[in-house]
Design an enzyme around this catalytic site. Sequence first.
Site, PDB file in Angstrom:
ATOM      1  CG  HIS A  23      40.001 107.497 -17.347  1.00  0.00           C
ATOM      2  ND1 HIS A  23      40.819 108.009 -16.421  1.00  0.00           N
ATOM      3  CD2 HIS A  23      40.588 106.711 -18.063  1.00  0.00           C
ATOM      4  CE1 HIS A  23      41.940 107.419 -16.798  1.00  0.00           C
ATOM      5  NE2 HIS A  23      41.737 106.463 -17.831  1.00  0.00           N
ATOM      6  CD  GLU A  93      39.107 110.809 -14.689  1.00  0.00           C
ATOM      7  OE1 GLU A  93      38.051 110.944 -15.173  1.00  0.00           O
ATOM      8  OE2 GLU A  93      40.110 110.368 -15.376  1.00  0.00           O
ATOM      9  NE  ARG A 181      29.682  83.135  -7.815  1.00  0.00           N
ATOM     10  CZ  ARG A 181      29.558  84.299  -7.076  1.00  0.00           C
ATOM     11  NH1 ARG A 181      30.681  84.956  -7.249  1.00  0.00           N
ATOM     12  NH2 ARG A 181      28.092  84.833  -6.836  1.00  0.00           N
ATOM     13  NE  ARG A 235      28.142  82.178  -3.392  1.00  0.00           N
ATOM     14  CZ  ARG A 235      29.719  82.286  -3.591  1.00  0.00           C
ATOM     15  NH1 ARG A 235      29.827  83.565  -3.753  1.00  0.00           N
ATOM     16  NH2 ARG A 235      30.522  81.616  -3.529  1.00  0.00           N
TER      17      ARG A 235
END
Length: 281
Positions: A23, A93, A181, A235
Amino acid sequence: MTDDASEPHRAHSEDPNAEVQYHLEVGPDDVADRVLLPGNPERIEKVVACWDDHAEVAHHREYRTATGSFEGTPISVTSTGIGSPSAAIAVEELARVGCDTFVRVGSCGAIQPGVSVGDLVITTGAVRQEGTSDEYVREDYPAVADYEVVSALVAAAERLGYDYHTGLTASTDSFYAGQGRSGLDGFEAAGSETLVEELQAVNVTNVEMEASAILTLANVYGLRAGAVCTVYADRDGGEFSVTGESRAAETASLAIHLLRRMDERKAEAGVDRWHAGLSIE
């Protein structure tokens, strides 16, 4: 620097023992031992802006990697994309090509009073509210930041004069329902209306989406990991602003440099772990 649109992808294999990873498309010679892990590939530019030098070594999918130096210390950065599944691939990886220290550099929402937009949160441990780490270990296995990495991040924030907090982080699989949310048309997932209050009550400091998987994998594999995030969303106070990205990047980069010096001092002293009796001044 590599231009992903014009350069061919490097040959790679799904073989975990292959040099060039499937990847990330990096090999052992492409990256330093210590790596920063932002989520957004575009954040790479903000990270390397404070380095001495850098070169992009790979860019495949959401994974963009650059390697350079900070105050003479070799350092790499790899973007992970959003969420724990892709972050775990990056750790897997990178570890396979020899990396041993990881610092997540991200953004977060703060849920405790007194933690403001633009402040830094240095993670000491994480609530595993994501599913990726469950694929590796039982659910009661702790996601704990390496204390040497935490110490280096704190020292870096102090030296730079940035406002910071240390504490527990909740990592989720959903930006919306998983962080309390509302969804489309006001949809409320079961339990979402009390989620933030419950996390506040047990002294969780902030919420994001990758730290617990990174910390868990690092502990499973005997590697070092930590996280520093800039607060975008307060928040508790209802404030939101995309600000302070460079603070987390600079703090993490300096922490990598301090970790190298800490490792050198440990070697000089003949000890395996950093402790209060050592000094790098």
